[in-house]
Design a protein around this motif. Sequence first.
Motif, PDB file in Angstrom:
ATOM      1  N   VAL A  69       0.856  -1.185   0.000  1.00  0.00           N
ATOM      2  CA  VAL A  69       0.000   0.000   0.000  1.00  0.00           C
ATOM      3  C   VAL A  69       0.897   1.241   0.000  1.00  0.00           C
ATOM      4  N   VAL A  70       0.284   2.432  -0.041  1.00  0.00           N
ATOM      5  CA  VAL A  70       1.022   3.696  -0.017  1.00  0.00           C
ATOM      6  C   VAL A  70       0.789   4.376   1.323  1.00  0.00           C
ATOM      7  N   GLY A  71       1.847   4.944   1.872  1.00  0.00           N
ATOM      8  CA  GLY A  71       1.741   5.700   3.121  1.00  0.00           C
ATOM      9  C   GLY A  71       1.928   7.185   2.880  1.00  0.00           C
ATOM     10  N   SER A  72       3.129   7.689   3.156  1.00  0.00           N
ATOM     11  CA  SER A  72       3.415   9.122   3.048  1.00  0.00           C
ATOM     12  C   SER A  72       3.924   9.503   1.658  1.00  0.00           C
ATOM     13  N   LEU A  73       3.849  10.788   1.364  1.00  0.00           N
ATOM     14  CA  LEU A  73       4.346  11.340   0.097  1.00  0.00           C
ATOM     15  C   LEU A  73       5.343  12.446   0.388  1.00  0.00           C
ATOM     16  N   VAL A  74       6.409  12.507  -0.390  1.00  0.00           N
ATOM     17  CA  VAL A  74       7.346  13.627  -0.313  1.00  0.00           C
ATOM     18  C   VAL A  74       6.931  14.658  -1.358  1.00  0.00           C
ATOM     19  N   ALA A  75       6.618  15.865  -0.932  1.00  0.00           N
ATOM     20  CA  ALA A  75       6.281  16.944  -1.866  1.00  0.00           C
ATOM     21  C   ALA A  75       7.569  17.564  -2.402  1.00  0.00           C
ATOM     22  N   PRO A  76       7.723  17.703  -3.717  1.00  0.00           N
ATOM     23  CA  PRO A  76       8.943  18.279  -4.306  1.00  0.00           C
ATOM     24  C   PRO A  76       8.907  19.801  -4.237  1.00  0.00           C
ATOM     25  N   VAL A  77       9.235  20.339  -3.070  1.00  0.00           N
ATOM     26  CA  VAL A  77       9.069  21.777  -2.828  1.00  0.00           C
ATOM     27  C   VAL A  77      10.303  22.610  -3.189  1.00  0.00           C
ATOM     28  N   TRP A  78      11.358  21.976  -3.704  1.00  0.00           N
ATOM     29  CA  TRP A  78      12.616  22.676  -3.921  1.00  0.00           C
ATOM     30  C   TRP A  78      12.643  23.361  -5.284  1.00  0.00           C
ATOM     31  N   PRO A  79      13.437  24.439  -5.424  1.00  0.00           N
ATOM     32  CA  PRO A  79      13.495  25.171  -6.702  1.00  0.00           C
ATOM     33  C   PRO A  79      13.791  24.302  -7.926  1.00  0.00           C
ATOM     34  N   PRO A  80      14.736  23.342  -7.875  1.00  0.00           N
ATOM     35  CA  PRO A  80      15.012  22.555  -9.089  1.00  0.00           C
ATOM     36  C   PRO A  80      13.845  21.692  -9.552  1.00  0.00           C
ATOM     37  N   THR A  81      12.876  21.428  -8.656  1.00  0.00           N
ATOM     38  CA  THR A  81      11.747  20.573  -9.020  1.00  0.00           C
ATOM     39  C   THR A  81      10.456  21.365  -9.198  1.00  0.00           C
ATOM     40  N   GLY A  82      10.576  22.691  -9.309  1.00  0.00           N
ATOM     41  CA  GLY A  82       9.393  23.518  -9.540  1.00  0.00           C
ATOM     42  C   GLY A  82       8.898  24.264  -8.326  1.00  0.00           C
ATOM     43  N   GLY A  83       9.490  24.013  -7.163  1.00  0.00           N
ATOM     44  CA  GLY A  83       9.073  24.711  -5.956  1.00  0.00           C
ATOM     45  C   GLY A  83       9.879  25.981  -5.748  1.00  0.00           C
ATOM     46  N   GLY A  84      10.079  26.345  -4.498  1.00  0.00           N
ATOM     47  CA  GLY A  84      10.821  27.559  -4.192  1.00  0.00           C
ATOM     48  C   GLY A  84      11.066  27.674  -2.712  1.00  0.00           C
ATOM     49  N   SER A  85      11.942  28.570  -2.333  1.00  0.00           N
ATOM     50  CA  SER A  85      12.273  28.773  -0.929  1.00  0.00           C
ATOM     51  C   SER A  85      11.037  29.139  -0.111  1.00  0.00           C
ATOM     52  N   ILE A 113      -8.629   6.120  -4.670  1.00  0.00           N
ATOM     53  CA  ILE A 113      -8.383   4.865  -5.388  1.00  0.00           C
ATOM     54  C   ILE A 113      -8.438   3.683  -4.427  1.00  0.00           C
ATOM     55  N   GLY A 114      -8.033   3.911  -3.175  1.00  0.00           N
ATOM     56  CA  GLY A 114      -8.083   2.871  -2.151  1.00  0.00           C
ATOM     57  C   GLY A 114      -6.745   2.277  -1.781  1.00  0.00           C
ATOM     58  N   ILE A 115      -5.654   2.814  -2.339  1.00  0.00           N
ATOM     59  CA  ILE A 115      -4.318   2.268  -2.079  1.00  0.00           C
ATOM     60  C   ILE A 115      -3.653   2.944  -0.880  1.00  0.00           C
ATOM     61  N   ARG A 116      -4.229   4.038  -0.399  1.00  0.00           N
ATOM     62  CA  ARG A 116      -3.616   4.823   0.687  1.00  0.00           C
ATOM     63  C   ARG A 116      -4.665   5.132   1.754  1.00  0.00           C
ATOM     64  N   LYS A 117      -4.399   4.704   2.979  1.00  0.00           N
ATOM     65  CA  LYS A 117      -5.342   4.940   4.075  1.00  0.00           C
ATOM     66  C   LYS A 117      -4.744   5.785   5.201  1.00  0.00           C
ATOM     67  N   TYR A 118      -3.445   6.074   5.109  1.00  0.00           N
ATOM     68  CA  TYR A 118      -2.771   6.827   6.167  1.00  0.00           C
ATOM     69  C   TYR A 118      -1.531   7.483   5.589  1.00  0.00           C
ATOM     70  N   GLY A 119      -0.838   8.269   6.394  1.00  0.00           N
ATOM     71  CA  GLY A 119       0.412   8.891   5.957  1.00  0.00           C
ATOM     72  C   GLY A 119       0.311  10.392   5.854  1.00  0.00           C
ATOM     73  N   ILE A 120       1.482  11.033   5.817  1.00  0.00           N
ATOM     74  CA  ILE A 120       1.575  12.489   5.810  1.00  0.00           C
ATOM     75  C   ILE A 120       2.158  12.970   4.479  1.00  0.00           C
TER      76      ILE A 120
END
Length: 335
Positions: A69-85, A113-120
């Motif tokens: 199953v899937v738990g937590s997700l890492v958000a790509p918040v950094w400038p090289p991945t489209g995010g920013g400071s 979808i039903g593959i994720r029931k928890y996580g941050i």
Amino acid sequence: MWPGLVGKGPDSEPPISLEQMLDLTAAADVNGVKFDGVDLFASAPHTDIDSTPDDLKKLADSIARRNLVVGSLVAPVWPPTGGGSCFGSEEERKNYLTQVRKACIMGRTLKEIGIRKYGIIRVDTAASPSQWAENPVENTKKAAATLTEACNIAEEYGERLALEGEICWGAMHSWRRVVELLEAVNRPQTLGYQADMAHSMLYTLGYNAPQDRILPENFDWNDKATLMAAFKTLTDALRPWTIDFHVAQNDGTVHGAGSHDKTGRHCPVNDPNGKMDVVEVAGLWLRGTDGQHTKAMQHICWDGCMFPNAMMLNPQTWNDILATMIKVRDAHGWD
């Protein structure tokens, strides 16, 4: 899954594909006990932050086929991945929040979808200690304002955010700064702390913040009483905010690979240079001062960021970590 990407790239070793990471996860087995699921890095070439619902359905099918199953997700918040400071310009902060929103949408879709029931949703400040040091007071204030907006977004989608404590992130480069930032936002129901044992350990040594060092200079690593007292100071400060947990080992040095800045060195759990009794120290994070389970985490995971590919592709590496996680669960888990 992020150990397949972090520290990899053109200036290092090639990434390990998501499919291969999933296969390695599913193959691990210790006396019939296997991994229950995976935490995902919401970034190409693994799981593109701009994935469509159809893309995510295919991903979910691939994960479910392996009995995961899937738990937590890492958000790509950094400038090289489209995010920013988190404390940068107005545009940088807007980009940061855009990536948080996309990750929250992904998280909700995976739940539907039903593959994720928890996580941050895992975030950081996406800027360095040197950038923060240009104007500490104002930059902490800006970071808190950005994270407050991020909390508003997360609540729209029924998600929680966790700041992963690493010495390489400005306004989070010392344990006191982490507490200061979390208190400034003051949304404990939505924003908490992700404790990675390897990263968090370095807070006791004062890298990037000597004034907040807990262990004495020229510390003798054989002095277990002093070491455990330092860990108690650290965990007592951060445990009330901790909502996600990484089992990991550290040899007491900093390390960087690829484009990733120097941070806590993950080393094999059975590394002779490892400085922690992993199971005992995990208990300081997973149990309160009264010794009782905090039950703040719905799952625990392991992180081997910047492990060499040869180590990552060795099935024994996965079994060794799984065996240690089972010991942590046996010692500090609950029914």
